[in-house]
Design an enzyme around this catalytic site. Sequence first.
Site, PDB file in Angstrom:
ATOM      1  N   CYS A   2      -8.259  -5.042  -1.186  1.00  0.00           N
ATOM      2  CA  CYS A   2      -9.012  -3.952  -0.556  1.00  0.00           C
ATOM      3  C   CYS A   2      -9.505  -4.474   0.784  1.00  0.00           C
ATOM      4  O   CYS A   2     -10.352  -5.361   0.837  1.00  0.00           O
ATOM      5  CB  CYS A   2     -10.182  -3.539  -1.438  1.00  0.00           C
ATOM      6  SG  CYS A   2     -11.233  -2.260  -0.704  1.00  0.00           S
ATOM      7  N   GLU A 111      -5.235   1.794   1.682  1.00  0.00           N
ATOM      8  CA  GLU A 111      -4.257   0.779   1.321  1.00  0.00           C
ATOM      9  C   GLU A 111      -2.963   1.045   2.075  1.00  0.00           C
ATOM     10  O   GLU A 111      -2.706   2.171   2.497  1.00  0.00           O
ATOM     11  CB  GLU A 111      -4.016   0.782  -0.197  1.00  0.00           C
ATOM     12  CG  GLU A 111      -3.267  -0.425  -0.709  1.00  0.00           C
ATOM     13  CD  GLU A 111      -3.890  -1.738  -0.268  1.00  0.00           C
ATOM     14  OE1 GLU A 111      -3.468  -2.270   0.799  1.00  0.00           O
ATOM     15  OE2 GLU A 111      -4.801  -2.218  -0.959  1.00  0.00           O
TER      16      GLU A 111
END
Length: 263
Positions: A2, A111
């Site tokens: 992340c 992402e």
Amino acid sequence: MCGRYALTAMPEEVAESMALAFLEAFPPRYNIAPTQPMLIVTAAERPEPGSNQPTRRPLLVRWGFLPAWAEDPKEFPLLINARAETAHDKSSFRAALRHRRVLIPASGFYEWHRPPKESGARPQAYWIRPKQGGIVSFAGLMETWASAEGSELDTAAVLTTGANATLSPIHSRMPVVIAPEDRDRWLDCKTQEPREVMDLMRPAPDDLFEAIPVSDRVNKVANSHPSLQDPIAPGASAIPAVKAALEKGAANKAAAGDQLSLF
């Protein structure tokens, strides 16, 4: 992993969702990046006046974990994530996992799907948000680093785990999400040892998130605007299931007489 996330809810919504007695006003943040301040939630040490129960406490820290034993933050690697499977074995994270577990409220995260270089396709960014909206809480670890001169720096990292079935075509990792009913147990470092919360460090349910292709403007840290989360026509490297869902949504709106443009 992340590497970018967002927190765009109103402070009142965040306070209610995270069971905070009070939270100072802050602007929506659409592109939170490593080394920037991040909002975390900790368990309070003692009850608030007039209450028999401790309340959770908000705190701003630097996204980029620094173990207490690190000598020079400029020479230490930037630890923005910690692998849930191995954090208990790592000297950097072992003490924090035992004593300083925190929650990181988020509206969603970004992402990138990175196709093989030989394909010639460019990476595709995705805005990954809860299907039902609202706020999720990532599992985090906190550490306060102190310099030789006595100055202190509060830091944190996001715990990650293997991606669920929904997100695994995009990336192999995802943040650990702590469900509302498990937040107290995660924050309880006095009676819950790491081995007793290992079951919480698992992939989120497959139906929790949806992935939306977005422009690569999110790559630039200086860009922080609601338009970063606008859907775009997915590129050649987009996951087929995501592309099909967008095309189906566009077709449904067109059939209903409503025009939609993804460009």
